[in-house]
Enzyme design. Structure first.
Site, PDB file in Angstrom:
ATOM      1  N   ASP A  36      48.338   7.005  44.542  1.00 23.64           N
ATOM      2  CA  ASP A  36      48.228   8.000  45.176  1.00 23.64           C
ATOM      3  C   ASP A  36      49.060   8.335  43.428  1.00 23.64           C
ATOM      4  OD1 ASP A  36      48.053  10.613  45.789  1.00 23.64           O
ATOM      5  OD2 ASP A  36      50.067  11.144  46.485  1.00 23.64           O
ATOM      6  N   HIS A  53      41.469   8.229  37.159  1.00 25.18           N
ATOM      7  CA  HIS A  53      40.678   7.413  38.129  1.00 25.18           C
ATOM      8  C   HIS A  53      40.559   6.872  37.612  1.00 25.18           C
ATOM      9  CE1 HIS A  53      41.227  10.905  41.674  1.00 25.18           C
ATOM     10  NE2 HIS A  53      40.536  10.987  40.055  1.00 25.18           N
ATOM     11  N   LEU A 147      41.887 -15.073  48.409  1.00 26.24           N
ATOM     12  CA  LEU A 147      42.754 -13.511  48.313  1.00 26.24           C
ATOM     13  C   LEU A 147      41.715 -12.309  49.413  1.00 26.24           C
ATOM     14  CD1 LEU A 147      44.800 -11.015  48.060  1.00 26.24           C
ATOM     15  CD2 LEU A 147      43.648 -10.293  45.962  1.00 26.24           C
TER      16      LEU A 147
HETATM   17  C1  IPE Z   1      46.089   9.272  49.906  1.00 28.23           C
HETATM   18  O1  IPE Z   1      46.485  10.259  48.751  1.00 28.23           O
HETATM   19  C2  IPE Z   1      44.457   8.610  49.416  1.00 28.23           C
HETATM   20  C3  IPE Z   1      44.517   7.626  48.751  1.00 28.23           C
HETATM   21  C4  IPE Z   1      44.792   7.723  47.985  1.00 28.23           C
HETATM   22  C5  IPE Z   1      42.684   7.298  48.384  1.00 28.23           C
HETATM   23  P1  IPE Z   1      45.582  11.652  48.768  1.00 28.23           P
HETATM   24  O2  IPE Z   1      46.314  12.435  47.459  1.00 28.23           O
HETATM   25  O3  IPE Z   1      44.973  11.907  49.670  1.00 28.23           O
HETATM   26  O4  IPE Z   1      47.093  12.278  50.464  1.00 28.23           O
HETATM   27  P2  IPE Z   1      47.480  13.157  50.261  1.00 28.23           P
HETATM   28  O5  IPE Z   1      46.160  14.360  50.358  1.00 28.23           O
HETATM   29  O6  IPE Z   1      48.203  13.759  48.872  1.00 28.23           O
HETATM   30  O7  IPE Z   1      48.330  13.164  51.133  1.00 28.23           O
HETATM   31  C1  IPE Z   2      44.780   9.081  43.540  1.00 24.17           C
HETATM   32  O1  IPE Z   2      45.327  10.228  43.138  1.00 24.17           O
HETATM   33  C2  IPE Z   2      43.397   8.950  43.943  1.00 24.17           C
HETATM   34  C3  IPE Z   2      42.338   9.131  45.566  1.00 24.17           C
HETATM   35  C4  IPE Z   2      43.468  10.011  46.911  1.00 24.17           C
HETATM   36  C5  IPE Z   2      41.378   8.808  45.254  1.00 24.17           C
HETATM   37  P1  IPE Z   2      45.145  11.570  43.306  1.00 24.17           P
HETATM   38  O2  IPE Z   2      43.489  11.889  43.099  1.00 24.17           O
HETATM   39  O3  IPE Z   2      45.193  11.382  44.673  1.00 24.17           O
HETATM   40  O4  IPE Z   2      45.581  11.977  42.719  1.00 24.17           O
HETATM   41  P2  IPE Z   2      47.229  13.533  42.557  1.00 24.17           P
HETATM   42  O5  IPE Z   2      47.544  13.067  43.816  1.00 24.17           O
HETATM   43  O6  IPE Z   2      46.199  14.947  42.716  1.00 24.17           O
HETATM   44  O7  IPE Z   2      47.604  12.914  41.291  1.00 24.17           O
HETATM   45 MG    MG Z   3      47.133  12.968  45.974  1.00 29.34          MG
END
Ligand code: IPE
Ligand code: IPE
Ligand code: MG
Length: 266
Positions: A36, A53, A147
């Site tokens: 995240d 990303h 793995l």
């Molecule tokens: C969880 O992260 C999903 C992934 C890392 C793929 P999100 O960014 O979607 O989660 P919330 O919305 O902050 O809970």
């Molecule tokens: C995690 O990073 C990747 C996915 C959910 C695909 P985020 O895109 O949720 O990044 P933040 O949380 O908005 O910073």
């Molecule tokens: Mg996020």
């Protein structure tokens, strides 16, 4: 040697000594990661979210190879949740392209290293190209014994649990199962993670303290590690990963019981 190199050298030396320490003790069998903070990493740099990303994918390579090197059996990565479809279409499209690109570029090396790719989540809901690439990667690596990387894509734990309940109900109504057959073990076999041990350790980056619909049933006794909010997924690296594993190794898992040492004293 310039300053940048000295810094790099110091960092990697630390990672290598951590590696020895970590390898001296049992490593987790299964690690799950909520990757995240990509968007915030990019926003902090005035870059588009997609840049975060992209950087996140770079980190992934390091984490997969470290997991393989230290003998982790399962690495489960939360890459796209069922709720992530709420994001702008352009971001969803970019995420799917990055996945396709990653698999196309890396699959041969992963395969050479005996990595097995597996997907958790609904493959039918993915754009065609992504589904095709995931399918290809799973087929190619299906027999590998190294793995296992489980990619959670279009995955949501509540839906996974509901689908399991439906399948069990169907089998009961068809007389294939009786109510007494429904145990914790049987239920696990109806989840998408059938055959995969429960995660020993779950790591979430970016200082968010929640599970966001990830492996809810499987994580009943998983050790949780949340990085602080300065560490977004693109900031994560081999050293931080080894630190998390080291922290896990120093925890006491009780599973509702009492410590072995205490038990000996009783
Ligand atoms: C969880 O992260 C999903 C992934 C890392 C793929 P999100 O960014 O979607 O989660 P919330 O919305 O902050 O809970
Ligand atoms: C995690 O990073 C990747 C996915 C959910 C695909 P985020 O895109 O949720 O990044 P933040 O949380 O908005 O910073
Ligand atoms: Mg996020």
């Amino acid at each position: 040697m310039n300053w940048k190199n000295i810094f790099k050298y110091k960092k990697s030396r630390n990672a290598e000594s951590l590696l020895e320490t970590v390898l001296a003790r049992p490593v987790p069998r299964h690690i799950s990661i909520i990757m995240d903070g990509n968007g915030r990493w990019a926003e902090k740099r005035n870059l588009p979210r997609v840049a975060g990303h992209k950087q996140g994918v770079e980190v992934l390579r390091d984490i997969i190879s470290t997991s393989s090197q230290i003998g982790i059996a399962h690495l489960t990565l939360y890459a796209f949740s069922t709720e992530n479809w709420k994001r702008p279409e352009s971001e969803v499209r970019a995420l799917m392209s990055l996945l396709v690109e990653f698999l196309q570029k890396e699959i041969n090396e992963l395969h050479n290293n005996k990595v097995k790719i597996y997907m958790l989540g609904d493959i039918n809901g993915l754009p065609q190209e992504a589904a095709r690439e995931v399918e290809k990667a799973m087929n190619l690596t299906a027999a590998n014994k190294g793995l296992q990387v489980n990619i959670a894509l279009n995955y949501g734990s509540r839906m996974e649990i509901i689908k399991a309940a439906r399948k069990i109900a169907r089998e009961v109504s068809q007389g294939k199962l009786s109510l007494d057959d429904i145990t914790e073990e049987l239920f696990s076999e109806f989840l998408e993670t059938r055959g995969i041990p429960d995660p020993d350790l779950m790591i979430r980056t970016s200082g968010e303290y929640r599970l966001s619909n990830f492996l809810l049933y499987q994580s009943a006794y998983t050790e949780l590690i949340f990085t602080d909010k300065q560490v977004f997924w693109p900031d994560f690296n081999r050293e931080r990963y080894l630190e998390a594993i080291y922290e896990y190794q120093n925890r006491k898992r009780r599973f509702g019981g009492i410590d072995d040492v205490q038990a000996g004293v009783e």
